[in-house]
Motif scaffolding. Structure first.
Motif, PDB file in Angstrom:
ATOM      1  N   ASN A 132     -31.419 -38.860  -5.643  1.00 13.96           N
ATOM      2  CA  ASN A 132     -32.400 -40.606  -6.287  1.00 13.96           C
ATOM      3  C   ASN A 132     -33.395 -40.993  -5.295  1.00 13.96           C
ATOM      4  O   ASN A 132     -33.191 -41.070  -4.005  1.00 13.96           O
ATOM      5  CB  ASN A 132     -30.906 -41.148  -6.720  1.00 13.96           C
ATOM      6  N   TYR A 169     -36.792 -39.219  -2.819  1.00 16.26           N
ATOM      7  CA  TYR A 169     -35.735 -38.946  -2.569  1.00 16.26           C
ATOM      8  C   TYR A 169     -34.514 -38.933  -1.297  1.00 16.26           C
ATOM      9  O   TYR A 169     -35.479 -38.835  -0.775  1.00 16.26           O
ATOM     10  CB  TYR A 169     -35.736 -37.704  -3.679  1.00 16.26           C
ATOM     11  N   TYR A 192     -28.479 -45.823 -11.286  1.00 19.55           N
ATOM     12  CA  TYR A 192     -27.092 -44.919 -11.645  1.00 19.55           C
ATOM     13  C   TYR A 192     -26.215 -46.428 -12.391  1.00 19.55           C
ATOM     14  O   TYR A 192     -25.911 -46.614 -12.164  1.00 19.55           O
ATOM     15  CB  TYR A 192     -26.727 -43.828 -10.933  1.00 19.55           C
TER      16      TYR A 192
END
Length: 196
Positions: free
Chosen positions: A118, A137, A158
């Protein structure tokens, strides 16, 4: 010398291997005197907040960590335990950061734990991470997150939640992701910490 705090946590070896790749002298230790004397300290790990805090309190490591004045880098659970409180086991933590640790509550089909790559979105006022880290990331594995707050250096999203990907307050630095498992950008972040 970099001291890596040895306690009842998993995934510590990957941090040792990362420092070996960089060529940095380091020692895995629970010895209070060695930790206090180190140039830098890394507080890594994977584990449950309540049992880990119980171990830190029983061994006196909680007071050692709170009292450190050299740069300290908390990674994953290490970052969460530097906060004030965790919903994981409803446990008070070390209180270096006033932020609280919350459990992901997926509402849009995401799986928990959050596992995989992420992004890292640096805030404009960050002062210790290389600019090239912005938008890159990194590798995350966690079911709990730290609320974004005044100590947040970088965020990610998230389960529809923006949360702290990286933090810093005084001599304490932290990352929710695993820089030691995040390829070149992770190595860059470790080097940035070692340079503070």
């Amino acid at each position: 010398m970099v001291a890596i705090i040895n306690y009842n946590a998993g995934n510590i070896r990957s941090v040792l291997y990362a420092l070996e790749r960089i060529g940095v002298a380091h020692e895995l230790t629970a010895d209070h005197a060695k930790i206090r004397a180190a140039d830098k300290v890394i507080f890594p790990g994977v584990g449950a907040a309540a049992s880990t805090m119980a171990h830190l309190n029983q061994t006196g490591l909680s007071e050692v960590i709170r009292s450190l004045t050299q740069p300290v880098f908390g990674v994953c659970v290490g970052m969460q335990l530097l906060c004030s409180h965790s919903e994981e086991g409803d446990v008070p933590c070390l209180g270096v950061f006033p932020e609280r640790v919350r459990q992901f509550r997926p509402v849009t089909g995401e799986k928990v734990p959050h596992m995989g790559w992420n992004d890292v979105q640096l805030r404009p006022d960050h002062n210790w991470v290389s600019p090239e880290v912005d938008g890159s990331y990194c590798y995350y594995v966690h079911s709990y997150y730290v609320e974004a707050g005044p100590d947040t250096v970088a965020t990610t999203t998230y389960c529809g939640t923006d949360f702290a990907a990286m933090m810093q307050r005084d001599n304490f630095y932290a990352a929710q992701f695993h820089p030691e498992k995040s390829a070149q950008v992770g190595e860059r972040i470790i080097r940035d910490f070692l340079a503070v």
